[in-house]
Scaffold this motif. Sequence first.
Motif, mmCIF file in Angstrom:
data_model
loop_
_atom_site.group_PDB
_atom_site.id
_atom_site.type_symbol
_atom_site.label_atom_id
_atom_site.label_comp_id
_atom_site.label_asym_id
_atom_site.label_seq_id
_atom_site.Cartn_x
_atom_site.Cartn_y
_atom_site.Cartn_z
ATOM 1 N N GLU A 14 43.273 41.144 -32.700
ATOM 2 C CA GLU A 14 44.647 40.789 -33.054
ATOM 3 C C GLU A 14 45.062 39.350 -32.713
ATOM 4 O O GLU A 14 45.855 38.759 -33.432
ATOM 5 C CB GLU A 14 45.642 41.798 -32.452
ATOM 6 C CG GLU A 14 45.648 41.898 -30.935
ATOM 7 C CD GLU A 14 44.627 42.907 -30.387
ATOM 8 O OE1 GLU A 14 43.698 43.286 -31.120
ATOM 9 O OE2 GLU A 14 44.776 43.301 -29.218
ATOM 10 N N HIS A 15 44.535 38.785 -31.642
ATOM 11 C CA HIS A 15 44.965 37.421 -31.291
ATOM 12 C C HIS A 15 44.389 36.406 -32.282
ATOM 13 O O HIS A 15 45.061 35.464 -32.688
ATOM 14 C CB HIS A 15 44.555 37.066 -29.856
ATOM 15 C CG HIS A 15 45.127 37.997 -28.833
ATOM 16 N ND1 HIS A 15 44.711 38.020 -27.536
ATOM 17 C CD2 HIS A 15 46.086 38.957 -28.939
ATOM 18 C CE1 HIS A 15 45.391 38.952 -26.881
ATOM 19 N NE2 HIS A 15 46.227 39.543 -27.709
ATOM 20 N N THR A 44 48.441 38.534 -22.884
ATOM 21 C CA THR A 44 48.284 39.980 -22.745
ATOM 22 C C THR A 44 48.828 40.380 -21.382
ATOM 23 O O THR A 44 48.586 39.676 -20.394
ATOM 24 C CB THR A 44 46.776 40.313 -22.785
ATOM 25 O OG1 THR A 44 46.239 39.773 -23.974
ATOM 26 C CG2 THR A 44 46.513 41.786 -22.692
ATOM 27 N N HIS A 88 54.546 38.226 -26.287
ATOM 28 C CA HIS A 88 53.166 38.615 -26.584
ATOM 29 C C HIS A 88 53.117 39.781 -27.567
ATOM 30 O O HIS A 88 52.209 39.853 -28.409
ATOM 31 C CB HIS A 88 52.374 38.956 -25.314
ATOM 32 C CG HIS A 88 50.935 39.167 -25.624
ATOM 33 N ND1 HIS A 88 50.061 38.118 -25.806
ATOM 34 C CD2 HIS A 88 50.232 40.290 -25.921
ATOM 35 C CE1 HIS A 88 48.888 38.587 -26.166
ATOM 36 N NE2 HIS A 88 48.959 39.908 -26.247
ATOM 37 N N ASP A 140 51.004 39.804 -30.996
ATOM 38 C CA ASP A 140 50.134 40.901 -31.445
ATOM 39 C C ASP A 140 50.539 41.396 -32.838
ATOM 40 O O ASP A 140 49.682 41.647 -33.698
ATOM 41 C CB ASP A 140 50.225 42.086 -30.469
ATOM 42 C CG ASP A 140 49.421 41.881 -29.206
ATOM 43 O OD1 ASP A 140 48.507 41.036 -29.181
ATOM 44 O OD2 ASP A 140 49.709 42.590 -28.218
HETATM 45 ZN ZN LIG Z 1 47.619 41.081 -27.340
#
Ligand SMILES: [Zn+2]
Length: 303
Positions: free
Chosen positions: A73-74, A188, A236, A240
């Motif tokens: 996802e990043h 994260t 964050h 995501d």
């Molecule tokens: Zn993440």
Amino acid sequence: MRQRTIKECVILDGIGLHSGKKTCVHLKPLPANQGIRFKLPGEPSIKLSPKKVVETILCTSVDLGGTYLKTIEHLLSVLNVLFIDNILIDLKDGLEIPILDGSSKLIFDKVKKVGIIKQPFFKKAFRVTKKITVNKGDAQVSLSPVEEKVSSTFSFMIDFSKRGLTRQYYSFDLNENNYYQQIASSRTFGFAADKPALARKGLALGANTSNCLVLDHNGNALNENGVFYADECVKHKILDAIGDLYVIGNRIIGHYEANKASHALNNELLLAAIEQGALQKILFPSVSSRSSLKMMSTNPATT
Ligand SMILES: [Zn+2]
């Protein structure tokens, strides 16, 4: 607007957040109309799509013919914000995209450093045509149409007040400058108390304060330098979500809203939007153009 790919190879290496093992991927340019593709050693490449997403517990994973690659996802978040349509993600070692510092800033910086090139084909996008909402327990996520010709907005609310982390809300209009300043450095996050239970499930084995924002039972950061943004956790979650939506391979023009959403719910939202015909594939509208949108197709599942 033209399709884009990277100018040269980008190497990402480090450890996997969940596996804790060394991992390395090479990002390579691809010709126009190839999309986002993943390749295991010795195997043909596989094109990413929402239906290939599996195992969404604490990360988004893609099924590469029975082998799962975690934590995509990043990287996808960076590809979304930088308008990269065509790219090969070539796995050299491990089955996870390296977590690096837990944010997407280092990936963003590396891609920008090699440069991005325009390709001789028009770029496409998906426009949200009707509101779609998906719920699970007290979590909810939705996509709604926007009046603006080119607008992707993200609004997110998290509430871990039972765990000491008070409610955070952030709303954000996706563009490169906003992303780099407000979102890219958000890391994260996780609660230190959860680590033993996650480790028993084979998750977060590589997590530490160098690649995660680690929170104590009062919601305070255990990292030496504290938080990067006061509302780093919700930012964050937006980072995501920008990545999770890009498994569809094109920018979604619409408003994404989430309350306590997860990777799993983001993928359910995409699948529901496709299933219910709420995403219309269009040529990416030129910001300066006053011409009406050219409709390409009404069903992304067929393209
Ligand atoms: Zn993440």
